[in-house]
Design an enzyme around this catalytic site. Structure first.
Site, PDB file in Angstrom:
ATOM      1  CE  LYS A  34      -2.880   2.202   4.770  1.00  0.00           C
ATOM      2  NZ  LYS A  34      -2.728   1.316   3.591  1.00  0.00           N
TER       3      LYS A  34
ATOM      4  CB  SER B 297      -0.949   0.017   1.200  1.00  0.00           C
ATOM      5  OG  SER B 297      -0.239   0.172   2.409  1.00  0.00           O
TER       6      SER B 297
END
Length: 302
Positions: free
Chosen positions: A161, A100
């Protein structure tokens, strides 16, 4: 013909093996503990194995202490306490399990996270001990930081993230472009990234260089048009953050309800450096000569 063993014989056998264990030189224990502490920094997961190792060392060291009156148990406790304090308040290792955050973080990158960057919350402590609420020694979260945090609805799971939206920001994605407070984030082509499927097929993905409002430039991937390329407008609540993966079309982040906004309290720390990287899991050491990504070792995370 055969003499039945009585309780006294069993006690003598126990004492015999206990003596064997406690006769092991203390240097063996020290080396074992140092290796164990090192492995807990490198290996992500394998909790059952770690528990078994700790259990064995605790039992043998206690036996050694009470049988020979040695003080090794004190040293054991000090080593463990030092490791816990270091991991809780200074640096902690994490393993990247997914793609990701490509192209900046790859699967099987092993990273060091600074625990002091944002101050400390209960999630900074071992096992998430609920000793206090909010954060202490608070510090500012910067837009563009690559942060590790606890998933809001599953706090036993660590996510990594990038911080895109700060408290009070309005965030919206339109045709794959980020708008922060109704201003489009500048983006320009950054070439291509070679990605690889699990079956070893290689393909190229478009890279874009985005300039955030604080002038931090980040590189992201663009696979084309996906459902999450167009969203509603999000208003980031107080003491919360909006996060996105750099692999925009393959990231479960704040655009999705099962992640949502990240509470300030849930931030664990800022990712700083890659200390090991390989195409295969760390424990598959027989593949190291062909799988270690030497160009990524000690690479700063931007």
């Amino acid at each position: 013909m055969f003499k039945k063993k009585d309780k006294k014989d069993k006690v003598n056998i126990f004492k015999y093996y206990l003596k064997k264990i406690t006769n092991i030189k203390p240097i063996f224990y020290y080396i074992s503990f140092v290796l164990f502490i090192a492995l807990t920094y490198i290996i992500d997961g394998f909790l059952e194995i770690k528990f078994i190792i700790i259990f064995i060392f605790v039992i043998t060291s206690i036996c050694s202490y009470f049988y020979k009156k040695q003080g090794f148990i004190k040293d054991f406790v000090l080593i463990i306490l030092f490791a816990l304090i270091f991991r809780s308040f200074i640096f902690e290792p994490f393993h990247i399990p997914s793609g990701s955050m490509k192209p900046n973080l790859l699967i099987h990158d092993y990273i060091i996270v600074s625990k002091s960057t944002y101050g400390y919350s209960k999630y900074s402590l071992p096992f998430g001990l609920n000793l206090f609420s909010d954060r202490i020694f608070k510090d500012k979260v910067e837009r563009g930081d690559v942060s590790v945090f606890k998933k809001p609805n599953e706090t036993n799971i660590n996510y990594i993230k990038r911080i895109i939206g700060l408290p009070g920001d309005k965030i919206q994605i339109i045709n794959g472009h980020i708008f922060i407070n109704n201003i489009k984030v500048k983006s320009k082509s950054g070439g291509y990234f070679k990605d690889k499927f699990k079956d070893s097929r290689v393909f190229t993905v478009k890279k874009n260089n985005e300039t955030l409002p604080n002038n931090k430039i980040i590189t992201v991937l663009d696979y084309g048009n996906f459902a999450a390329d167009n969203t509603e407008e999000y208003l980031v609540p107080e003491d919360h953050y909006f996060v996105m993966g750099d692999n925009r079309d393959n990231s479960k982040d704040s655009r999705f309800s099962d992640v949502g906004f990240i509470p300030y309290e849930n931030l664990v720390g800022e990712a700083k450096i890659i200390f090991f990287s390989a195409e295969h899991p760390f424990l598959q050491f027989w593949k190291w000569p062909f799988s270690i990504r030497f160009d990524r070792i000690f690479k700063l995370i931007k």
